[in-house]
Design an enzyme around this catalytic site. Structure first.
Site, mmCIF file in Angstrom:
data_model
loop_
_atom_site.group_PDB
_atom_site.id
_atom_site.type_symbol
_atom_site.label_atom_id
_atom_site.label_comp_id
_atom_site.label_asym_id
_atom_site.label_seq_id
_atom_site.Cartn_x
_atom_site.Cartn_y
_atom_site.Cartn_z
ATOM 1 N N ASP A 60 -3.843 0.802 8.661
ATOM 2 C CA ASP A 60 -5.304 0.644 8.642
ATOM 3 C C ASP A 60 -5.727 -0.702 8.042
ATOM 4 O O ASP A 60 -6.903 -0.917 7.771
ATOM 5 C CB ASP A 60 -5.964 1.796 7.869
ATOM 6 C CG ASP A 60 -5.504 1.873 6.411
ATOM 7 O OD1 ASP A 60 -4.708 1.001 5.973
ATOM 8 O OD2 ASP A 60 -5.942 2.789 5.701
ATOM 9 N N ASP A 103 1.189 -2.026 -6.863
ATOM 10 C CA ASP A 103 0.559 -0.709 -6.963
ATOM 11 C C ASP A 103 1.539 0.373 -7.401
ATOM 12 O O ASP A 103 2.757 0.151 -7.475
ATOM 13 C CB ASP A 103 -0.093 -0.331 -5.619
ATOM 14 C CG ASP A 103 0.815 -0.561 -4.418
ATOM 15 O OD1 ASP A 103 2.031 -0.720 -4.607
ATOM 16 O OD2 ASP A 103 0.291 -0.587 -3.298
ATOM 17 N N HIS A 122 -4.688 -1.958 5.101
ATOM 18 C CA HIS A 122 -4.722 -2.079 3.644
ATOM 19 C C HIS A 122 -3.606 -2.985 3.133
ATOM 20 O O HIS A 122 -2.535 -3.078 3.738
ATOM 21 C CB HIS A 122 -4.717 -0.714 2.939
ATOM 22 C CG HIS A 122 -3.440 0.050 2.967
ATOM 23 N ND1 HIS A 122 -3.305 1.306 3.535
ATOM 24 C CD2 HIS A 122 -2.220 -0.229 2.449
ATOM 25 C CE1 HIS A 122 -2.082 1.741 3.368
ATOM 26 N NE2 HIS A 122 -1.390 0.831 2.712
ATOM 27 N N GLU A 155 -7.736 0.180 0.293
ATOM 28 C CA GLU A 155 -8.065 0.830 1.548
ATOM 29 C C GLU A 155 -9.301 0.186 2.177
ATOM 30 O O GLU A 155 -10.034 -0.565 1.511
ATOM 31 C CB GLU A 155 -8.306 2.318 1.283
ATOM 32 C CG GLU A 155 -7.073 3.075 0.789
ATOM 33 C CD GLU A 155 -6.035 3.337 1.874
ATOM 34 O OE1 GLU A 155 -5.955 2.573 2.852
ATOM 35 O OE2 GLU A 155 -5.278 4.321 1.719
HETATM 36 C C1 GLP Z 1 2.024 1.472 1.153
HETATM 37 C C2 GLP Z 1 2.010 0.355 0.118
HETATM 38 C C3 GLP Z 1 1.671 -0.969 0.764
HETATM 39 C C4 GLP Z 1 2.523 -1.173 1.985
HETATM 40 C C5 GLP Z 1 2.201 -0.097 2.992
HETATM 41 C C6 GLP Z 1 2.968 -0.249 4.297
HETATM 42 O O1 GLP Z 1 0.790 2.043 1.384
HETATM 43 N N1 GLP Z 1 1.092 0.601 -0.922
HETATM 44 O O2 GLP Z 1 1.897 -2.007 -0.177
HETATM 45 O O3 GLP Z 1 2.283 -2.437 2.526
HETATM 46 O O4 GLP Z 1 2.545 1.133 2.407
HETATM 47 O O5 GLP Z 1 4.186 0.420 4.194
HETATM 48 P P1 GLP Z 1 5.410 0.172 5.136
HETATM 49 O O6 GLP Z 1 5.929 -1.160 4.792
HETATM 50 O O7 GLP Z 1 6.383 1.261 4.794
HETATM 51 O O8 GLP Z 1 4.898 0.262 6.526
#
Ligand code: GLP
Length: 262
Positions: A136, A67, A138, A143
């Site tokens: 959440d 992404d 995702h 989402e």
């Molecule tokens: C973002 C990314 C996800 C990731 C998520 C969790 O939203 N798009 O790919 O898994 O954050 O982030 P973190 O690893 O910093 O908790």
């Protein structure tokens, strides 16, 4: 889904790195799907170490990132382009032309998304997709209530994700883009293997719902229950809400040696 509970994030990341490294040894032209966020940072550090000290060779590896934020140029300090180059690509021998990250500045987003899907097909599909998980549930930026059949497309971030990610934007939610381009759930499910990493207490609820809850689009990662080769590397804190945690430990501890981390 295989649940691998390690004592901390570091050992979970090392185990995940061994799975990635094994794939690259077996298939030097492997296609990797990669994630951003704080979770995969230790995995990427370990891959860099394996490259430097054990000659793990990325010269024929192709990558596709999950992404990117819409509206952030590649050189923006919070773009996922920048994240990937700072934290992995600049420190391994990957070829620039083999790196694919969604273009958050694409003028025709639907056309770009279609071309991204095509590029994955042209590369032979993703062998191994690395995933984190949002609080959440995702994955990528899919989402809650994202279609399980979705492909790469534009999405609007939830207010919770904007709030969660504000920490990377000086804690200022108004600086966090509200839109992103993300691989779809269908795209992720097409990967031949998925490895999801989750560390820390704030992921415990999403981890439990993903592994033991009903499969439902309100918890996007729960679709992985249907994936034929999904592994989840979690630490004790992220495992703390699992009902069958002891069973997953028992399964792992009793695996034949040849199967461990496989
Ligand atoms: C973002 C990314 C996800 C990731 C998520 C969790 O939203 N798009 O790919 O898994 O954050 O982030 P973190 O690893 O910093 O908790």
């Amino acid at each position: 889904m295989e649940i691998i509970i390690k004592k901390d994030a570091l050992s979970g990341s090392y185990s995940a790195a061994r799975v990635v490294a094994r794939l690259i040894h077996e298939k030097p032209d492997a296609v990797l799907g990669l994630a951003t966020g704080s979770t995969p940072l230790m995995l990427y550090k370990e891959l860099i170490r394996l490259h430097n000290e054990e000659a793990l060779d990325f010269s024929r590896v192709t990558t596709f990132n999950l992404d990117e934020y819409v509206g952030l140029p590649a050189d923006h300090e919070q773009s996922y382009h920048r994240f990937m180059w700072d934290n992995l690509f600049s420190q391994i021998n990957i070829k620039l032309e083999n790196v694919h990250i969604p273009d958050g500045m694409a003028s025709d987003i639907p056309a770009f998304c279609a071309s991204y899907e095509q590029a994955i097909i042209d590369a032979g599909g993703i062998d191994l997709q690395v995933l984190g998980i949002g609080s959440d549930g995702h994955v990528g930026f899919n989402e809650p209530t994202s279609s399980f059949a979705s492909r790469t497309r534009i999405k609007t971030l939830t207010r919770q994700t904007v709030a969660d990610n504000a920490r990377f934007f000086d804690g200022d939610e108004s600086k966090v883009p509200h839109h992103c381009i993300t691989m779809g759930i269908g795209t992720i499910m097409d990967a031949r293997m998925n490895i999801l990493l989750a560390f820390g207490q704030n992921k415990a609820g999403a981890v439990a719902a993903t592994v033991e809850g009903p499969t439902a689009s309100i918890m996007p990662a729960s679709i992985l229950q249907y994936h034929p080769a999904a592994k989840m590397f979690i630490d004790e804190a992220a495992a703390s809400d699992l009902k069958l945690g002891d069973y997953y430990r028992w399964v792992y501890d009793n695996k034949p040696d040849w199967q461990k981390d496989a």
